[in-house]
Scaffold this motif. Structure first.
Motif, PDB file in Angstrom:
ATOM      1  N   SER A  11     -18.730  -9.586  -5.645  1.00 54.31           N
ATOM      2  CA  SER A  11     -18.939  -8.150  -5.101  1.00 54.31           C
ATOM      3  C   SER A  11     -18.409  -7.704  -3.883  1.00 54.31           C
ATOM      4  O   SER A  11     -17.698  -6.601  -3.741  1.00 54.31           O
ATOM      5  N   PHE A  12     -18.574  -8.595  -2.964  1.00 51.78           N
ATOM      6  CA  PHE A  12     -18.176  -8.232  -1.499  1.00 51.78           C
ATOM      7  C   PHE A  12     -16.541  -7.791  -1.708  1.00 51.78           C
ATOM      8  O   PHE A  12     -16.231  -7.023  -1.002  1.00 51.78           O
ATOM      9  N   TYR A  13     -15.942  -9.024  -2.041  1.00 53.53           N
ATOM     10  CA  TYR A  13     -14.585  -8.688  -2.320  1.00 53.53           C
ATOM     11  C   TYR A  13     -14.121  -7.551  -2.913  1.00 53.53           C
ATOM     12  O   TYR A  13     -13.270  -6.512  -2.314  1.00 53.53           O
ATOM     13  N   LEU A  14     -14.622  -7.366  -4.039  1.00 55.24           N
ATOM     14  CA  LEU A  14     -14.192  -6.093  -5.007  1.00 55.24           C
ATOM     15  C   LEU A  14     -14.512  -4.753  -4.169  1.00 55.24           C
ATOM     16  O   LEU A  14     -13.637  -3.914  -4.285  1.00 55.24           O
ATOM     17  N   LEU A  15     -15.836  -4.729  -3.594  1.00 54.91           N
ATOM     18  CA  LEU A  15     -16.362  -3.387  -2.905  1.00 54.91           C
ATOM     19  C   LEU A  15     -15.288  -3.069  -1.561  1.00 54.91           C
ATOM     20  O   LEU A  15     -14.874  -2.187  -1.253  1.00 54.91           O
ATOM     21  N   SER A  16     -15.081  -4.376  -0.941  1.00 61.20           N
ATOM     22  CA  SER A  16     -14.177  -4.415   0.260  1.00 61.20           C
ATOM     23  C   SER A  16     -12.660  -3.866  -0.127  1.00 61.20           C
ATOM     24  O   SER A  16     -12.017  -2.928   0.498  1.00 61.20           O
ATOM     25  N   LEU A  17     -12.315  -4.335  -1.158  1.00 64.45           N
ATOM     26  CA  LEU A  17     -10.909  -3.946  -1.747  1.00 64.45           C
ATOM     27  C   LEU A  17     -10.999  -2.590  -2.055  1.00 64.45           C
ATOM     28  O   LEU A  17     -10.080  -1.706  -1.652  1.00 64.45           O
ATOM     29  N   SER A  19     -13.114  -0.453  -0.908  1.00 61.51           N
ATOM     30  CA  SER A  19     -13.140   0.447   0.040  1.00 61.51           C
ATOM     31  C   SER A  19     -11.726   0.636   0.928  1.00 61.51           C
ATOM     32  O   SER A  19     -11.442   1.725   1.533  1.00 61.51           O
ATOM     33  N   ALA A  20     -11.015  -0.544   0.929  1.00 60.73           N
ATOM     34  CA  ALA A  20      -9.554  -0.541   1.394  1.00 60.73           C
ATOM     35  C   ALA A  20      -8.527   0.605   0.894  1.00 60.73           C
ATOM     36  O   ALA A  20      -7.713   1.328   1.281  1.00 60.73           O
ATOM     37  N   PHE A  21      -8.756   0.596  -0.565  1.00 59.35           N
ATOM     38  CA  PHE A  21      -7.822   1.349  -1.165  1.00 59.35           C
ATOM     39  C   PHE A  21      -8.226   2.883  -1.246  1.00 59.35           C
ATOM     40  O   PHE A  21      -7.574   3.723  -0.740  1.00 59.35           O
ATOM     41  N   TRP A  22      -9.667   3.121  -0.915  1.00 57.37           N
ATOM     42  CA  TRP A  22     -10.088   4.724  -0.694  1.00 57.37           C
ATOM     43  C   TRP A  22      -9.422   5.015   0.542  1.00 57.37           C
ATOM     44  O   TRP A  22      -9.189   6.018   0.829  1.00 57.37           O
ATOM     45  N   THR A  23      -9.802   4.109   1.891  1.00 59.59           N
ATOM     46  CA  THR A  23      -9.237   4.518   3.128  1.00 59.59           C
ATOM     47  C   THR A  23      -7.885   4.860   3.396  1.00 59.59           C
ATOM     48  O   THR A  23      -7.462   5.672   4.274  1.00 59.59           O
ATOM     49  N   SER A  24      -7.148   3.835   2.629  1.00 59.58           N
ATOM     50  CA  SER A  24      -5.756   4.145   2.998  1.00 59.58           C
ATOM     51  C   SER A  24      -5.015   5.387   2.135  1.00 59.58           C
ATOM     52  O   SER A  24      -4.237   6.063   2.662  1.00 59.58           O
ATOM     53  N   LEU A  73     -16.424 -11.010  13.565  1.00 60.19           N
ATOM     54  CA  LEU A  73     -15.071 -11.202  13.957  1.00 60.19           C
ATOM     55  C   LEU A  73     -14.342 -10.177  14.431  1.00 60.19           C
ATOM     56  O   LEU A  73     -13.209 -10.254  14.746  1.00 60.19           O
ATOM     57  N   GLY A  74     -15.189  -8.922  14.565  1.00 60.58           N
ATOM     58  CA  GLY A  74     -14.562  -7.741  15.106  1.00 60.58           C
ATOM     59  C   GLY A  74     -13.629  -6.757  14.347  1.00 60.58           C
ATOM     60  O   GLY A  74     -13.779  -7.054  13.143  1.00 60.58           O
ATOM     61  N   GLY A  75     -12.853  -6.183  15.015  1.00 64.94           N
ATOM     62  CA  GLY A  75     -12.077  -5.196  14.170  1.00 64.94           C
ATOM     63  C   GLY A  75     -12.632  -3.793  14.067  1.00 64.94           C
ATOM     64  O   GLY A  75     -13.570  -3.786  14.605  1.00 64.94           O
ATOM     65  N   ASN A  76     -12.297  -3.179  13.133  1.00 68.53           N
ATOM     66  CA  ASN A  76     -12.547  -1.500  12.965  1.00 68.53           C
ATOM     67  C   ASN A  76     -12.197  -1.156  11.548  1.00 68.53           C
ATOM     68  O   ASN A  76     -11.374  -1.846  11.273  1.00 68.53           O
ATOM     69  N   ILE A  77     -13.016  -0.572  10.983  1.00 69.12           N
ATOM     70  CA  ILE A  77     -12.680  -0.074   9.859  1.00 69.12           C
ATOM     71  C   ILE A  77     -11.517   0.689   9.406  1.00 69.12           C
ATOM     72  O   ILE A  77     -11.072   0.643   8.484  1.00 69.12           O
ATOM     73  N   ASP A  78     -10.986   1.242  10.561  1.00 66.70           N
ATOM     74  CA  ASP A  78      -9.761   1.938  10.613  1.00 66.70           C
ATOM     75  C   ASP A  78      -8.484   1.096  10.826  1.00 66.70           C
ATOM     76  O   ASP A  78      -7.362   1.596  10.761  1.00 66.70           O
ATOM     77  N   ASP A  79      -8.639  -0.496  11.062  1.00 67.54           N
ATOM     78  CA  ASP A  79      -7.414  -1.311  11.336  1.00 67.54           C
ATOM     79  C   ASP A  79      -7.074  -1.464  10.003  1.00 67.54           C
ATOM     80  O   ASP A  79      -5.820  -1.958   9.976  1.00 67.54           O
ATOM     81  N   PHE A  80      -7.452  -0.992   8.895  1.00 68.66           N
ATOM     82  CA  PHE A  80      -6.810  -1.413   7.519  1.00 68.66           C
ATOM     83  C   PHE A  80      -5.972  -0.559   7.252  1.00 68.66           C
ATOM     84  O   PHE A  80      -6.154   0.771   6.717  1.00 68.66           O
ATOM     85  N   ALA A  81      -4.666  -0.942   7.211  1.00 65.46           N
ATOM     86  CA  ALA A  81      -3.521  -0.070   6.988  1.00 65.46           C
ATOM     87  C   ALA A  81      -3.093   0.167   5.391  1.00 65.46           C
ATOM     88  O   ALA A  81      -3.057   1.020   4.960  1.00 65.46           O
ATOM     89  N   LEU A  82      -3.135  -1.138   4.827  1.00 62.25           N
ATOM     90  CA  LEU A  82      -2.770  -1.251   3.513  1.00 62.25           C
ATOM     91  C   LEU A  82      -3.910  -2.160   2.769  1.00 62.25           C
ATOM     92  O   LEU A  82      -4.281  -3.103   3.312  1.00 62.25           O
ATOM     93  N   PRO A  83      -4.177  -1.904   1.504  1.00 57.80           N
ATOM     94  CA  PRO A  83      -4.832  -2.804   0.727  1.00 57.80           C
ATOM     95  C   PRO A  83      -4.425  -3.965   0.503  1.00 57.80           C
ATOM     96  O   PRO A  83      -3.541  -3.992  -0.510  1.00 57.80           O
ATOM     97  N   LEU A  84      -4.528  -5.108   0.813  1.00 60.59           N
ATOM     98  CA  LEU A  84      -3.690  -6.158   0.620  1.00 60.59           C
ATOM     99  C   LEU A  84      -4.953  -7.232   0.104  1.00 60.59           C
ATOM    100  O   LEU A  84      -5.648  -7.875   0.639  1.00 60.59           O
ATOM    101  N   ALA A  90      -8.867  -9.593   6.887  1.00 58.11           N
ATOM    102  CA  ALA A  90      -8.952  -7.872   6.908  1.00 58.11           C
ATOM    103  C   ALA A  90      -9.948  -7.485   6.023  1.00 58.11           C
ATOM    104  O   ALA A  90     -10.877  -6.521   6.367  1.00 58.11           O
ATOM    105  N   LEU A  91     -10.264  -7.857   4.527  1.00 59.84           N
ATOM    106  CA  LEU A  91     -11.035  -7.477   3.958  1.00 59.84           C
ATOM    107  C   LEU A  91     -12.552  -7.924   4.393  1.00 59.84           C
ATOM    108  O   LEU A  91     -13.577  -7.030   4.071  1.00 59.84           O
ATOM    109  N   LEU A  92     -12.860  -8.885   4.887  1.00 58.46           N
ATOM    110  CA  LEU A  92     -14.102  -9.160   5.687  1.00 58.46           C
ATOM    111  C   LEU A  92     -14.347  -8.270   6.725  1.00 58.46           C
ATOM    112  O   LEU A  92     -15.660  -7.724   6.673  1.00 58.46           O
ATOM    113  N   THR A  93     -13.582  -8.008   7.517  1.00 58.43           N
ATOM    114  CA  THR A  93     -13.930  -7.178   8.709  1.00 58.43           C
ATOM    115  C   THR A  93     -14.085  -5.720   8.294  1.00 58.43           C
ATOM    116  O   THR A  93     -14.736  -4.898   8.889  1.00 58.43           O
ATOM    117  N   HIS A  94     -13.192  -5.478   7.486  1.00 54.95           N
ATOM    118  CA  HIS A  94     -13.276  -3.906   6.872  1.00 54.95           C
ATOM    119  C   HIS A  94     -14.581  -3.836   6.036  1.00 54.95           C
ATOM    120  O   HIS A  94     -15.142  -2.908   6.314  1.00 54.95           O
TER     121      HIS A  94
END
Length: 123
Positions: A11-17, A19-24, A73-84, A90-94
């Motif tokens: 669930s965490f993986y799918l929801l993070s991915l 969110s990455a698709f939605w954000t990009s 681990l740090g990072g920012n929600i906006d650091d995610f440029a592409l959903p990889l 990147a998925l964990l920090t995003h």
């Protein structure tokens, strides 16, 4: 218990991915992917929550641990440029900062708590 850990990780993986698709939002199809992944993850969470009493509680605590690790681990929600999909760091920090992850995590905790309370009242 292992089922709860597996459901939480998936669930965490799918929801993070999602969110990455939605954000990009690079293409319109990314929004469709985000909605589809979010729907699948919520269906997995919903189905697993009905199976056993302990699953939503375990899911909640594992997702809390993943969110805490992502924030540490740090990072920012906006650091995610592409959903990889293979970039787990990147998925964990995003995902740790995404409402698409935090909302279902809270839902799993609420379901687990409600089922625990109702099971104790029926005994």
């Amino acid at each position: 218990m292992l089922a709860g850990v597996g459901v939480a990780l998936v669930s965490f993986y799918l929801l993070s991915l999602a969110s990455a698709f939605w954000t990009s939002r690079l293409e319109a199809s990314y929004l469709v992917w985000a909605i589809a992944l979010c729907t699948i993850a919520c269906a997995v969470l919903g189905f697993a929550s009905t199976r056993r009493l302990s699953i939503p509680i375990v899911v909640f605590f594992v997702m809390i641990a993943l969110v805490a690790a992502g924030i540490a681990l740090g990072g920012n929600i906006d650091d995610f440029a592409l959903p990889l999909p293979a970039d787990l760091h990147a998925l964990l920090t995003h995902g740790a900062r995404s409402p698409l992850v935090i909302g279902p995590m809270i839902f799993a905790g609420a379901v687990g708590g409600a089922r625990l309370i109702s099971s104790r009242r029926t005994r």
